[in-house]
Design a protein around this motif. Structure first.
Motif, PDB file in Angstrom:
ATOM      1  N   LEU A   2      20.398 -67.849  -5.733  1.00 11.25           N
ATOM      2  CA  LEU A   2      19.611 -66.652  -6.032  1.00 11.25           C
ATOM      3  C   LEU A   2      19.448 -65.811  -4.769  1.00 11.25           C
ATOM      4  CD1 LEU A   2      19.101 -68.319  -8.540  1.00 11.25           C
ATOM      5  CD2 LEU A   2      16.687 -67.790  -8.366  1.00 11.25           C
ATOM      6  N   LYS A   3      19.381 -64.510  -4.937  1.00 13.98           N
ATOM      7  CA  LYS A   3      19.115 -63.652  -3.776  1.00 13.98           C
ATOM      8  C   LYS A   3      17.637 -63.723  -3.447  1.00 13.98           C
ATOM      9  CE  LYS A   3      22.665 -60.362  -4.982  1.00 13.98           C
ATOM     10  NZ  LYS A   3      22.857 -59.062  -5.610  1.00 13.98           N
ATOM     11  N   GLU A   4      17.314 -63.911  -2.182  1.00 12.40           N
ATOM     12  CA  GLU A   4      15.915 -64.031  -1.757  1.00 12.40           C
ATOM     13  C   GLU A   4      15.287 -62.649  -1.569  1.00 12.40           C
ATOM     14  OE1 GLU A   4      13.408 -66.258  -1.343  1.00 12.40           O
ATOM     15  OE2 GLU A   4      14.840 -67.467  -2.485  1.00 12.40           O
ATOM     16  N   ILE A   5      14.116 -62.491  -2.113  1.00  7.12           N
ATOM     17  CA  ILE A   5      13.369 -61.251  -1.867  1.00  7.12           C
ATOM     18  C   ILE A   5      12.525 -61.454  -0.615  1.00  7.12           C
ATOM     19  CG2 ILE A   5      11.487 -59.806  -2.720  1.00  7.12           C
ATOM     20  CD1 ILE A   5      12.633 -60.314  -5.541  1.00  7.12           C
ATOM     21  N   PRO A  30       7.461 -78.031 -10.116  1.00  3.63           N
ATOM     22  CA  PRO A  30       8.217 -77.481 -11.248  1.00  3.63           C
ATOM     23  C   PRO A  30       9.166 -76.357 -10.816  1.00  3.63           C
ATOM     24  CG  PRO A  30       5.916 -77.746 -11.846  1.00  3.63           C
ATOM     25  CD  PRO A  30       6.007 -78.040 -10.381  1.00  3.63           C
ATOM     26  N   CYS A  31       8.800 -75.612  -9.749  1.00  7.49           N
ATOM     27  CA  CYS A  31       9.694 -74.542  -9.259  1.00  7.49           C
ATOM     28  C   CYS A  31      10.988 -75.162  -8.743  1.00  7.49           C
ATOM     29  CB  CYS A  31       9.047 -73.759  -8.114  1.00  7.49           C
ATOM     30  SG  CYS A  31       7.496 -72.964  -8.559  1.00  7.49           S
ATOM     31  N   LYS A  32      10.845 -76.308  -8.069  1.00  8.78           N
ATOM     32  CA  LYS A  32      12.036 -76.977  -7.535  1.00  8.78           C
ATOM     33  C   LYS A  32      12.948 -77.420  -8.668  1.00  8.78           C
ATOM     34  CE  LYS A  32      10.450 -78.647  -3.097  1.00  8.78           C
ATOM     35  NZ  LYS A  32       9.005 -78.912  -3.212  1.00  8.78           N
ATOM     36  N   MET A  33      12.349 -77.889  -9.765  1.00 10.44           N
ATOM     37  CA  MET A  33      13.145 -78.329 -10.918  1.00 10.44           C
ATOM     38  C   MET A  33      13.874 -77.152 -11.564  1.00 10.44           C
ATOM     39  SD  MET A  33      12.549 -81.406 -10.709  1.00 10.44           S
ATOM     40  CE  MET A  33      13.742 -81.689 -11.990  1.00 10.44           C
ATOM     41  N   MET A  34      13.230 -75.997 -11.454  1.00 12.60           N
ATOM     42  CA  MET A  34      13.778 -74.807 -12.090  1.00 12.60           C
ATOM     43  C   MET A  34      14.983 -74.260 -11.318  1.00 12.60           C
ATOM     44  SD  MET A  34      12.069 -72.927 -14.550  1.00 12.60           S
ATOM     45  CE  MET A  34      11.565 -71.267 -14.779  1.00 12.60           C
ATOM     46  N   ALA A  35      15.029 -74.514 -10.021  1.00 10.86           N
ATOM     47  CA  ALA A  35      16.056 -73.898  -9.163  1.00 10.86           C
ATOM     48  C   ALA A  35      17.491 -74.165  -9.651  1.00 10.86           C
ATOM     49  CB  ALA A  35      15.861 -74.330  -7.717  1.00 10.86           C
ATOM     50  N   PRO A  36      17.872 -75.448  -9.910  1.00 13.40           N
ATOM     51  CA  PRO A  36      19.258 -75.666 -10.358  1.00 13.40           C
ATOM     52  C   PRO A  36      19.538 -75.027 -11.715  1.00 13.40           C
ATOM     53  CG  PRO A  36      18.002 -77.728 -10.415  1.00 13.40           C
ATOM     54  CD  PRO A  36      17.155 -76.719  -9.720  1.00 13.40           C
ATOM     55  N   VAL A  37      18.528 -74.974 -12.582  1.00 14.44           N
ATOM     56  CA  VAL A  37      18.693 -74.346 -13.896  1.00 14.44           C
ATOM     57  C   VAL A  37      18.992 -72.856 -13.717  1.00 14.44           C
ATOM     58  CG1 VAL A  37      17.486 -73.753 -16.039  1.00 14.44           C
ATOM     59  CG2 VAL A  37      17.153 -76.020 -15.025  1.00 14.44           C
ATOM     60  N   LEU A  38      18.257 -72.215 -12.804  1.00 16.18           N
ATOM     61  CA  LEU A  38      18.459 -70.784 -12.573  1.00 16.18           C
ATOM     62  C   LEU A  38      19.798 -70.516 -11.883  1.00 16.18           C
ATOM     63  CD1 LEU A  38      14.833 -69.802 -11.567  1.00 16.18           C
ATOM     64  CD2 LEU A  38      16.010 -69.189 -13.670  1.00 16.18           C
ATOM     65  N   ASP A  39      20.207 -71.428 -10.991  1.00 12.42           N
ATOM     66  CA  ASP A  39      21.528 -71.280 -10.361  1.00 12.42           C
ATOM     67  C   ASP A  39      22.612 -71.265 -11.443  1.00 12.42           C
ATOM     68  OD1 ASP A  39      20.692 -71.078  -7.766  1.00 12.42           O
ATOM     69  OD2 ASP A  39      20.943 -73.205  -7.296  1.00 12.42           O
ATOM     70  N   ASP A  40      22.503 -72.208 -12.391  1.00 10.16           N
ATOM     71  CA  ASP A  40      23.457 -72.271 -13.507  1.00 10.16           C
ATOM     72  C   ASP A  40      23.472 -70.964 -14.289  1.00 10.16           C
ATOM     73  OD1 ASP A  40      24.230 -74.800 -13.008  1.00 10.16           O
ATOM     74  OD2 ASP A  40      23.350 -75.714 -14.808  1.00 10.16           O
ATOM     75  N   ASN A  43      25.092 -68.041 -12.621  1.00 11.40           N
ATOM     76  CA  ASN A  43      26.555 -68.081 -12.740  1.00 11.40           C
ATOM     77  C   ASN A  43      26.998 -67.611 -14.115  1.00 11.40           C
ATOM     78  OD1 ASN A  43      27.067 -68.997 -10.177  1.00 11.40           O
ATOM     79  ND2 ASN A  43      26.892 -71.157 -10.756  1.00 11.40           N
ATOM     80  N   GLU A  44      26.300 -68.111 -15.155  1.00 10.84           N
ATOM     81  CA  GLU A  44      26.699 -67.780 -16.515  1.00 10.84           C
ATOM     82  C   GLU A  44      26.508 -66.291 -16.826  1.00 10.84           C
ATOM     83  OE1 GLU A  44      24.845 -70.592 -19.223  1.00 10.84           O
ATOM     84  OE2 GLU A  44      25.609 -72.235 -17.974  1.00 10.84           O
ATOM     85  N   TYR A  45      25.493 -65.692 -16.212  1.00 12.75           N
ATOM     86  CA  TYR A  45      25.223 -64.275 -16.499  1.00 12.75           C
ATOM     87  C   TYR A  45      25.735 -63.351 -15.392  1.00 12.75           C
ATOM     88  CZ  TYR A  45      22.459 -65.367 -20.607  1.00 12.75           C
ATOM     89  OH  TYR A  45      22.059 -65.779 -21.854  1.00 12.75           O
ATOM     90  N   VAL A  49      23.367 -59.976 -15.550  1.00 10.45           N
ATOM     91  CA  VAL A  49      21.974 -60.048 -15.118  1.00 10.45           C
ATOM     92  C   VAL A  49      21.955 -60.572 -13.682  1.00 10.45           C
ATOM     93  CG1 VAL A  49      19.709 -61.064 -15.589  1.00 10.45           C
ATOM     94  CG2 VAL A  49      21.284 -60.648 -17.489  1.00 10.45           C
ATOM     95  N   GLU A  50      21.197 -59.905 -12.825  1.00 10.34           N
ATOM     96  CA  GLU A  50      21.057 -60.370 -11.442  1.00 10.34           C
ATOM     97  C   GLU A  50      19.836 -61.280 -11.336  1.00 10.34           C
ATOM     98  OE1 GLU A  50      22.921 -59.654  -8.710  1.00 10.34           O
ATOM     99  OE2 GLU A  50      24.357 -58.430  -9.840  1.00 10.34           O
ATOM    100  N   PHE A  51      19.956 -62.328 -10.542  1.00 13.49           N
ATOM    101  CA  PHE A  51      18.855 -63.274 -10.367  1.00 13.49           C
ATOM    102  C   PHE A  51      18.332 -63.232  -8.932  1.00 13.49           C
ATOM    103  CE2 PHE A  51      18.645 -65.973 -14.209  1.00 13.49           C
ATOM    104  CZ  PHE A  51      19.682 -65.394 -14.919  1.00 13.49           C
TER     105      PHE A  51
END
Lengths: 104, 290
Positions: A2-5, A30-40, A43-45, A49-51
């Motif tokens: 993800l791009k860091e703000i 929970p944010c840490k758990m979310m990170a790999p999901v958002l990375d995926d 890639n898919e979007y 969509v930019e993340f």
């Protein structure tokens, strides 16, 4: 990735047609758990969509401005405007459906 | 420890039956729960309708369950799962002391949780209501908060919150005298409901109202929605179909958590169905990845 703000600067998000901003913090499990999901999902979007990642300690003004009361919190932005928030960890399929619901 | 094929949460008849069927079908099963199996079984006086064991007492039934899993070589991992995260094609289960387990599929057999949410609680979750003080404390810098706690073990969470927040009200839902930092104001009132009031939250009690920035509810029992974020529920139960499938692919539920009637033999039967559904799911994943 993800791009860091940084420095409360949301300009790049505002320049996107569709963007998802992940409000998080280093101390939030929970944010840490979310990170790999958002990375995926990023890639898919890709191309659609930019993340972005937004650490609420580093960007306290943005966290206030966008009413972040609980993290992880995803903000869905269309042309720079926050349309919706998804609060708490969500499974990948649920986030994907949430994103789909906002694309048109 | 590697990734398990099936993680079963709960050691009542539903969970045990699921673990047995998963093991029979040669899957790598992780059974999580209590080595005492289920208190609801052990404490039963007499069970008239459990097939093959007429009028068994709770302890007798429990001993028969134990013998069955022992003979199959199934072991119980004694841990309390606090959260189950759907990562896409697998799940991460967070145990006590932050031990993480990974499994391709999950079977929920935790029984039902007593205790209803307060009116206004679920609607405002993440918008002024939180279940985790250590998670959200930093967002309360310069603000005030109410903590509703159901056990003395939550007191350190309130202390942590008080380090960040300007003011913390603490409502103990237990009889013991709380041992808290001096910054915290102990309030002996009974919460009734909560609602949003502009940018604040209003907590209505049996003795007046408290206006606050946020309300933290720290409970022992975890509702299924909290346990598995994104799970669709039906009242206190998890919504399932006849195959014991939930709305999340690879996540199944059985026994009391899947709805009434609350019967031991029904729980055992549903555990069997859930395990077979998990097996089909695993086979399907394998086929697709080829």
């Amino acid at each position: 990735m993800l791009k860091e703000i940084l420095n409360d600067n949301l300009d790049e998000v505002k320049g996107c047609e569709y963007a998802v901003v992940d409000f998080n913090a280093t101390w939030c499990g929970p944010c840490k758990m979310m990170a790999p999901v958002l990375d995926d999902l990023a890639n898919e979007y890709a191309g659609k969509v930019e993340f972005f990642g937004c650490d609420v300690d580093e960007n306290q003004y943005l966290a206030q401005e966008y009413g972040i009361m609980s993290i992880p919190c995803l903000g869905f932005f269309k042309n720079g405007e926050q349309l919706d928030q998804s609060i708490g960890f969500k499974p990948k399929q649920v986030i994907a459906a949430w994103i789909e619901g906002h694309l048109n | 420890m590697g990734r398990y094929d099936i993680a079963v949460i709960g050691t009542g008849p539903a969970g045990l039956s699921a673990a047995i069927t998963g093991t029979v079908r040669n899957k790598k099963v992780l059974l999580l729960g209590s080595k005492d199996l289920s208190l609801k079984v052990t404490k039963a006086h007499k069970i008239a309708n459990y097939l093959g064991l007429p009028n068994a007492g709770g302890e007798e039934l429990s001993a028969a369950f134990q013998k069955h899993i022992d003979e199959m070589g199934i072991e119980i991992t004694e841990d309390k799962i606090n959260a189950i995260y759907g990562m896409g094609d697998y799940y991460v289960l967070q145990g006590g002391e932050n031990v993480m387990y990974e499994a391709t599929s999950v079977i929920l057999a935790t029984g039902v949780v007593a205790g209803k949410p307060f009116p206004g609680e679920e609607e405002n979750l993440g918008r002024g209501v939180s279940y985790c003080a250590t998670c959200d404390a930093a967002l309360y810098r310069g603000k005030n908060a109410v903590v509703i706690a159901y056990a003395p073990k939550e007191e350190p969470e309130a202390d942590f919150l008080a380090e960040m927040a300007d003011h913390v009200y603490y409502i103990p839902m237990y009889k013991e005298e709380p041992q808290l930092s001096e910054k915290i104001e102990i309030v002996r009132k009974k919460p009734v409901s909560m609602e949003r009031d502009g940018s604040k939250m209003k907590l209505v009690t049996d003795d007046g109202e408290i206006l606050t920035d946020g309300i933290f509810i720290l409970r022992e029992a975890i509702s299924p929605k909290q346990l598995v974020p994104g799970l669709v529920t039906d009242g206190p139960h998890v919504a399932v179909d006849l195959q014991m499938k939930t709305n999340l692919p690879g996540c199944f539920a059985c026994g009391d958590i899947a709805g009434t009637p609350y019967q031991y033999i029904k729980a055992a039967g549903q555990g069997n169905v859930a395990a077979l559904s998990a097996v089909s799911y695993l086979d399907e994943l394998k086929r697709r990845s080829k």
